[in-house]
Design a protein around this motif. Sequence first.
Motif, mmCIF file in Angstrom:
data_model
loop_
_atom_site.group_PDB
_atom_site.id
_atom_site.type_symbol
_atom_site.label_atom_id
_atom_site.label_comp_id
_atom_site.label_asym_id
_atom_site.label_seq_id
_atom_site.Cartn_x
_atom_site.Cartn_y
_atom_site.Cartn_z
ATOM 1 N N ALA A 15 0.828 -1.205 0.000
ATOM 2 C CA ALA A 15 0.000 0.000 0.000
ATOM 3 C C ALA A 15 0.864 1.257 0.000
ATOM 4 C CB ALA A 15 -0.944 -0.005 1.205
ATOM 5 N N LYS A 16 1.892 1.246 0.801
ATOM 6 C CA LYS A 16 2.789 2.401 0.862
ATOM 7 C C LYS A 16 3.472 2.630 -0.487
ATOM 8 C CE LYS A 16 6.710 4.305 3.363
ATOM 9 N NZ LYS A 16 7.678 4.118 4.437
ATOM 10 N N THR A 17 3.942 1.558 -1.108
ATOM 11 C CA THR A 17 4.605 1.672 -2.408
ATOM 12 C C THR A 17 3.650 2.201 -3.475
ATOM 13 O OG1 THR A 17 6.122 -0.123 -1.854
ATOM 14 C CG2 THR A 17 5.861 0.377 -4.186
ATOM 15 N N ALA A 18 2.401 1.766 -3.410
ATOM 16 C CA ALA A 18 1.397 2.227 -4.371
ATOM 17 C C ALA A 18 0.913 3.639 -4.051
ATOM 18 C CB ALA A 18 0.210 1.271 -4.384
ATOM 19 N N GLY A 19 1.171 4.101 -2.831
ATOM 20 C CA GLY A 19 0.753 5.441 -2.443
ATOM 21 C C GLY A 19 -0.735 5.550 -2.167
ATOM 22 N N ILE A 20 -1.343 4.458 -1.703
ATOM 23 C CA ILE A 20 -2.778 4.475 -1.426
ATOM 24 C C ILE A 20 -3.055 3.899 -0.043
ATOM 25 C CG2 ILE A 20 -3.497 4.422 -3.838
ATOM 26 C CD1 ILE A 20 -3.896 1.442 -3.621
ATOM 27 N N GLU A 21 -4.231 4.193 0.462
ATOM 28 C CA GLU A 21 -4.657 3.700 1.762
ATOM 29 C C GLU A 21 -4.994 2.209 1.675
ATOM 30 O OE1 GLU A 21 -4.745 5.480 4.626
ATOM 31 O OE2 GLU A 21 -3.848 7.109 3.470
ATOM 32 N N ALA A 22 -4.805 1.509 2.776
ATOM 33 C CA ALA A 22 -5.079 0.074 2.816
ATOM 34 C C ALA A 22 -6.518 -0.241 2.396
ATOM 35 C CB ALA A 22 -4.808 -0.470 4.209
ATOM 36 N N GLY A 23 -7.462 0.574 2.802
ATOM 37 C CA GLY A 23 -8.866 0.340 2.459
ATOM 38 C C GLY A 23 -9.170 0.427 0.983
ATOM 39 N N ASP A 24 -8.249 0.998 0.212
ATOM 40 C CA ASP A 24 -8.429 1.095 -1.239
ATOM 41 C C ASP A 24 -7.730 -0.033 -1.982
ATOM 42 O OD1 ASP A 24 -9.967 3.424 -1.046
ATOM 43 O OD2 ASP A 24 -8.178 4.687 -1.014
ATOM 44 N N CYS A 25 -7.104 -0.949 -1.252
ATOM 45 C CA CYS A 25 -6.374 -2.060 -1.860
ATOM 46 C C CYS A 25 -7.255 -3.299 -1.933
ATOM 47 C CB CYS A 25 -5.131 -2.391 -1.038
ATOM 48 S SG CYS A 25 -3.905 -1.074 -0.995
ATOM 49 N N VAL A 26 -7.041 -4.084 -2.987
ATOM 50 C CA VAL A 26 -7.768 -5.333 -3.171
ATOM 51 C C VAL A 26 -6.768 -6.432 -3.494
ATOM 52 C CG1 VAL A 26 -9.525 -6.572 -4.503
ATOM 53 C CG2 VAL A 26 -9.784 -4.118 -4.086
ATOM 54 N N LEU A 27 -6.870 -7.527 -2.779
ATOM 55 C CA LEU A 27 -6.067 -8.711 -3.058
ATOM 56 C C LEU A 27 -6.971 -9.777 -3.659
ATOM 57 C CD1 LEU A 27 -3.368 -10.396 -2.603
ATOM 58 C CD2 LEU A 27 -4.544 -11.297 -0.593
ATOM 59 N N VAL A 28 -6.515 -10.395 -4.745
ATOM 60 C CA VAL A 28 -7.173 -11.574 -5.302
ATOM 61 C C VAL A 28 -6.176 -12.711 -5.140
ATOM 62 C CG1 VAL A 28 -8.182 -12.653 -7.344
ATOM 63 C CG2 VAL A 28 -8.471 -10.182 -6.972
ATOM 64 N N ASP A 29 -6.578 -13.743 -4.417
ATOM 65 C CA ASP A 29 -5.649 -14.826 -4.107
ATOM 66 C C ASP A 29 -6.426 -16.127 -3.963
ATOM 67 O OD1 ASP A 29 -2.560 -14.662 -2.714
ATOM 68 O OD2 ASP A 29 -3.686 -16.515 -2.442
ATOM 69 N N ASP A 30 -5.775 -17.232 -4.292
ATOM 70 C CA ASP A 30 -6.440 -18.528 -4.189
ATOM 71 C C ASP A 30 -6.282 -19.177 -2.816
ATOM 72 O OD1 ASP A 30 -3.732 -19.033 -4.597
ATOM 73 O OD2 ASP A 30 -4.103 -20.839 -5.776
ATOM 74 N N LEU A 31 -5.547 -18.547 -1.922
ATOM 75 C CA LEU A 31 -5.381 -19.087 -0.579
ATOM 76 C C LEU A 31 -6.180 -18.257 0.427
ATOM 77 C CD1 LEU A 31 -1.548 -19.859 -0.528
ATOM 78 C CD2 LEU A 31 -3.453 -21.443 -0.946
ATOM 79 N N ALA A 32 -7.057 -18.923 1.151
ATOM 80 C CA ALA A 32 -7.910 -18.235 2.125
ATOM 81 C C ALA A 32 -7.080 -17.527 3.187
ATOM 82 C CB ALA A 32 -8.873 -19.225 2.765
ATOM 83 N N ALA A 38 -4.925 -10.202 4.471
ATOM 84 C CA ALA A 38 -5.172 -8.910 3.816
ATOM 85 C C ALA A 38 -6.307 -8.175 4.523
ATOM 86 C CB ALA A 38 -5.493 -9.121 2.341
ATOM 87 N N ARG A 39 -7.385 -8.885 4.792
ATOM 88 C CA ARG A 39 -8.519 -8.251 5.489
ATOM 89 C C ARG A 39 -8.111 -7.753 6.875
ATOM 90 N NH1 ARG A 39 -11.350 -13.035 3.367
ATOM 91 N NH2 ARG A 39 -12.337 -12.373 1.419
ATOM 92 N N ASP A 40 -7.247 -8.496 7.540
ATOM 93 C CA ASP A 40 -6.765 -8.063 8.852
ATOM 94 C C ASP A 40 -6.005 -6.738 8.760
ATOM 95 O OD1 ASP A 40 -7.845 -10.306 10.076
ATOM 96 O OD2 ASP A 40 -5.910 -11.368 10.216
ATOM 97 N N GLN A 41 -5.485 -6.422 7.575
ATOM 98 C CA GLN A 41 -4.761 -5.164 7.356
ATOM 99 C C GLN A 41 -5.647 -4.108 6.689
ATOM 100 O OE1 GLN A 41 -1.700 -4.657 8.651
ATOM 101 N NE2 GLN A 41 -2.189 -6.637 9.552
ATOM 102 N N ARG A 42 -6.967 -4.336 6.737
ATOM 103 C CA ARG A 42 -7.979 -3.406 6.205
ATOM 104 C C ARG A 42 -8.076 -3.415 4.687
ATOM 105 N NH1 ARG A 42 -4.984 0.196 8.737
ATOM 106 N NH2 ARG A 42 -5.389 1.773 7.175
ATOM 107 N N TRP A 43 -7.461 -4.389 4.038
ATOM 108 C CA TRP A 43 -7.623 -4.541 2.600
ATOM 109 C C TRP A 43 -8.955 -5.234 2.329
ATOM 110 C CZ3 TRP A 43 -3.290 -5.667 -1.261
ATOM 111 C CH2 TRP A 43 -2.149 -4.913 -0.973
ATOM 112 N N GLN A 44 -9.418 -5.094 1.093
ATOM 113 C CA GLN A 44 -10.507 -5.921 0.613
ATOM 114 C C GLN A 44 -9.858 -7.126 -0.066
ATOM 115 O OE1 GLN A 44 -13.969 -3.649 -0.919
ATOM 116 N NE2 GLN A 44 -12.455 -2.001 -0.985
ATOM 117 N N ALA A 45 -10.540 -8.243 -0.068
ATOM 118 C CA ALA A 45 -9.934 -9.445 -0.631
ATOM 119 C C ALA A 45 -10.980 -10.314 -1.306
ATOM 120 C CB ALA A 45 -9.224 -10.246 0.444
ATOM 121 N N VAL A 46 -10.545 -10.947 -2.385
ATOM 122 C CA VAL A 46 -11.358 -11.919 -3.106
ATOM 123 C C VAL A 46 -10.626 -13.247 -3.054
ATOM 124 C CG1 VAL A 46 -12.241 -12.596 -5.379
ATOM 125 C CG2 VAL A 46 -12.366 -10.196 -4.648
#
Length: 68
Positions: A15-32, A38-46
């Motif tokens: 998030a810091k490298t992208a210059g955006i807030e954690a709440g604006d980040c989305v992770l798509v991953d095949d591992l729960a 990611a959600r624990d860090q306030r990211w959205q996740a699929v």
Amino acid sequence: MGVRKPDPRIFELAAKTAGIEAGDCVLVDDLAENCEAARDQRWQAVHFRDNAQALHDLSRITGLPSIV
């Protein structure tokens, strides 16, 4: 970078490298566990299970129409 998923520091660094807030980040991953970390860090996740489901979930998160 010295860290990887599901280490919380990778999400902070990304998030810091992208210059955006954690709440604006989305992770798509095949591992729960990575999605939960990611959600624990306030990211959205699929949690990817198949294309249609992932596109539906991304559509819900972004508000953009799904292409499926």
